[in-house]
Design a protein around this motif. Sequence first.
Motif, PDB file in Angstrom:
ATOM      1  N   ILE A   1      84.683  78.943  26.763  1.00 18.67           N
ATOM      2  CA  ILE A   1      84.658  77.484  26.761  1.00 18.67           C
ATOM      3  C   ILE A   1      83.789  76.887  27.800  1.00 18.67           C
ATOM      4  CG2 ILE A   1      84.730  74.705  26.284  1.00 18.67           C
ATOM      5  CD1 ILE A   1      85.509  76.296  24.528  1.00 18.67           C
ATOM      6  N   GLY A   2      82.146  76.708  27.444  1.00 19.85           N
ATOM      7  CA  GLY A   2      81.790  75.889  28.760  1.00 19.85           C
ATOM      8  C   GLY A   2      82.151  74.894  29.065  1.00 19.85           C
ATOM      9  N   ILE A   3      81.683  74.640  30.527  1.00 24.25           N
ATOM     10  CA  ILE A   3      81.564  73.236  30.302  1.00 24.25           C
ATOM     11  C   ILE A   3      80.505  72.831  31.208  1.00 24.25           C
ATOM     12  CG2 ILE A   3      83.163  71.426  32.241  1.00 24.25           C
ATOM     13  CD1 ILE A   3      86.251  73.016  31.161  1.00 24.25           C
ATOM     14  N   VAL A   4      79.533  71.680  30.934  1.00 28.66           N
ATOM     15  CA  VAL A   4      78.649  71.121  32.266  1.00 28.66           C
ATOM     16  C   VAL A   4      79.252  70.294  32.863  1.00 28.66           C
ATOM     17  CG1 VAL A   4      76.206  70.348  32.094  1.00 28.66           C
ATOM     18  CG2 VAL A   4      77.128  72.500  30.417  1.00 28.66           C
TER      19      VAL A   4
ATOM     20  N   VAL B   1      94.632  73.343  28.746  1.00 29.75           N
ATOM     21  CA  VAL B   1      94.667  72.978  27.499  1.00 29.75           C
ATOM     22  C   VAL B   1      94.179  74.703  26.894  1.00 29.75           C
ATOM     23  CG1 VAL B   1      94.217  72.268  25.952  1.00 29.75           C
ATOM     24  CG2 VAL B   1      95.166  71.094  27.114  1.00 29.75           C
ATOM     25  N   ALA B   2      92.871  74.767  28.066  1.00 30.06           N
ATOM     26  CA  ALA B   2      91.830  76.164  27.614  1.00 30.06           C
ATOM     27  C   ALA B   2      93.423  77.626  27.768  1.00 30.06           C
ATOM     28  CB  ALA B   2      90.582  76.045  27.884  1.00 30.06           C
ATOM     29  N   ARG B   3      93.524  77.326  28.971  1.00 36.23           N
ATOM     30  CA  ARG B   3      94.415  78.974  28.810  1.00 36.23           C
ATOM     31  C   ARG B   3      95.133  78.903  28.239  1.00 36.23           C
ATOM     32  NH1 ARG B   3      96.127  78.295  33.562  1.00 36.23           N
ATOM     33  NH2 ARG B   3      95.790  76.469  34.034  1.00 36.23           N
ATOM     34  N   SER B   4      96.611  77.516  27.530  1.00 37.22           N
ATOM     35  CA  SER B   4      97.282  78.057  26.980  1.00 37.22           C
ATOM     36  C   SER B   4      97.160  78.161  25.275  1.00 37.22           C
ATOM     37  CB  SER B   4      98.229  76.307  26.642  1.00 37.22           C
ATOM     38  OG  SER B   4      97.458  75.571  25.743  1.00 37.22           O
ATOM     39  N   HIS B   5      95.434  78.477  25.185  1.00 35.43           N
ATOM     40  CA  HIS B   5      95.630  78.717  23.627  1.00 35.43           C
ATOM     41  C   HIS B   5      94.396  80.027  23.948  1.00 35.43           C
ATOM     42  CE1 HIS B   5      96.383  74.959  22.932  1.00 35.43           C
ATOM     43  NE2 HIS B   5      96.222  75.294  20.971  1.00 35.43           N
TER      44      HIS B   5
ATOM     45  N   ASP C   1      82.049  79.504  22.364  1.00 39.17           N
ATOM     46  CA  ASP C   1      82.790  79.262  21.868  1.00 39.17           C
ATOM     47  C   ASP C   1      82.303  77.701  21.279  1.00 39.17           C
ATOM     48  OD1 ASP C   1      83.046  81.800  20.557  1.00 39.17           O
ATOM     49  OD2 ASP C   1      85.629  80.979  20.975  1.00 39.17           O
ATOM     50  N   GLY C   2      81.721  77.041  22.596  1.00 39.32           N
ATOM     51  CA  GLY C   2      82.156  74.959  22.768  1.00 39.32           C
ATOM     52  C   GLY C   2      81.760  74.405  24.008  1.00 39.32           C
ATOM     53  N   LEU C   3      81.127  73.777  23.570  1.00 42.97           N
ATOM     54  CA  LEU C   3      80.970  72.422  25.006  1.00 42.97           C
ATOM     55  C   LEU C   3      81.166  71.396  25.247  1.00 42.97           C
ATOM     56  CD1 LEU C   3      76.987  73.780  24.203  1.00 42.97           C
ATOM     57  CD2 LEU C   3      78.659  74.751  26.592  1.00 42.97           C
TER      58      LEU C   3
ATOM     59  N   SER D   1      91.178  68.706  21.289  1.00 45.26           N
ATOM     60  CA  SER D   1      90.385  67.788  20.105  1.00 45.26           C
ATOM     61  C   SER D   1      89.255  69.341  19.773  1.00 45.26           C
ATOM     62  CB  SER D   1      89.013  66.762  20.269  1.00 45.26           C
ATOM     63  OG  SER D   1      89.622  65.372  19.839  1.00 45.26           O
ATOM     64  N   LEU D   2      88.408  70.063  21.018  1.00 46.43           N
ATOM     65  CA  LEU D   2      87.402  70.920  20.608  1.00 46.43           C
ATOM     66  C   LEU D   2      87.682  72.294  20.084  1.00 46.43           C
ATOM     67  CD1 LEU D   2      84.397  71.443  21.543  1.00 46.43           C
ATOM     68  CD2 LEU D   2      84.878  73.317  23.464  1.00 46.43           C
ATOM     69  N   LEU D   3      89.157  72.491  21.106  1.00 50.04           N
ATOM     70  CA  LEU D   3      89.525  73.638  20.107  1.00 50.04           C
ATOM     71  C   LEU D   3      89.698  73.610  18.807  1.00 50.04           C
ATOM     72  CD1 LEU D   3      91.236  75.236  23.035  1.00 50.04           C
ATOM     73  CD2 LEU D   3      89.501  75.912  22.822  1.00 50.04           C
ATOM     74  N   ALA D   4      90.336  72.662  18.733  1.00 50.23           N
ATOM     75  CA  ALA D   4      91.025  72.078  17.546  1.00 50.23           C
ATOM     76  C   ALA D   4      89.087  72.498  15.934  1.00 50.23           C
ATOM     77  CB  ALA D   4      91.526  70.843  16.680  1.00 50.23           C
TER      78      ALA D   4
END
Length: 356
Positions: free
Chosen positions: A67-70, A90-94, A123-125, A313-316
Amino acid sequence: MNRKATALDVAKLAGVSRSAVSLVLNGRGDGNVARESQQRIREAAAALSYSPNKIALSLRNQQSRVIGIVSDQVVTSPFDGNIIAGADAVARSHGFVTVVMDTELDASRDESAVETLLDRQVDGLIYVTVGLRPLHVPPNMARVPSILANCFDERPDWRLPAVIPDEVRGGREAAEHVMALGHRDIAFLAGDSLTPAAPRRIAGYREAFGAMGTEVKEDWVLQVGWDIEDGFHGAMKLLDGVHPAMRPTAILCANDRLAIGVVLACYRLGLDVPQDISVMGYDDEFRVAKTMVPALTTMALPLREMGASAMTSLLAEVEATSNGKNYDGGLVASGETMVPCRLVLRDSTGPVPAGR
């Protein structure tokens, strides 16, 4: 050196096919593999210390698991960096990892930062800002599932959802806290209206007075700035040379630095905090609010919670897209998710002084 266990080893130990192992350990066992077999597969995998190859799994699912974060300045901020920390947890837990790019408040770098992350097949931002503000969303964010944190899409026909603090509720709960202590003569010091946080916090303060059926004293609502010296001068304007019966008994501030300035002004005038005047901050700024003397009662911004909510929300959406859902160029507009601020009780607020 012992050979690393494979999916075939798990299948043999569990007495099932290799495809059954793949289905169960990749989360697709229900409806495809009997529950008893699922249990045997998990027990066999645990006994052999086996886990699926995440890289191979990502290739099969056509996902990078990244997941990219700006951010505009969050990476270099010891305060709002907690937003990224919450998202990353949250990202790591998934089973995802995050890659962060900081534009250092240079809006001209937004689109290129997004493009760099897209080139890495994210995969998402998520776009994260220091301080609540409207955002001119880089148009290339529409190419993958995207969401905003601590900012909101300034376009009238916006598409990207946003996760932001409930500033109105925070301002209201701050006023309600000192009202519960008996205060009715309550002033409010805020920064300018260029940032959306200040007017929203003032609006909450007004809501609390409205609920009490009491009018706000307009000359006690001052927009003075955001720094310590602004709080000092604002408090001097409210308190210096004013008869004790005519001055506020509580001063709410739109951030903790203003509150520090107010406390310093009280000391300059020989007033005790909170015996003579209660002072309240906002933000719960790291290494500021808790260490101040007296320690500041404040409204804590839900930084980690915002990051966690945005990533959830993003990962969903990312997972739904990977499972065959058509991606239509951005998360479907779902409005703003308001995350409540938290009242932190410390030493700078107390009961209304006797006789007031």
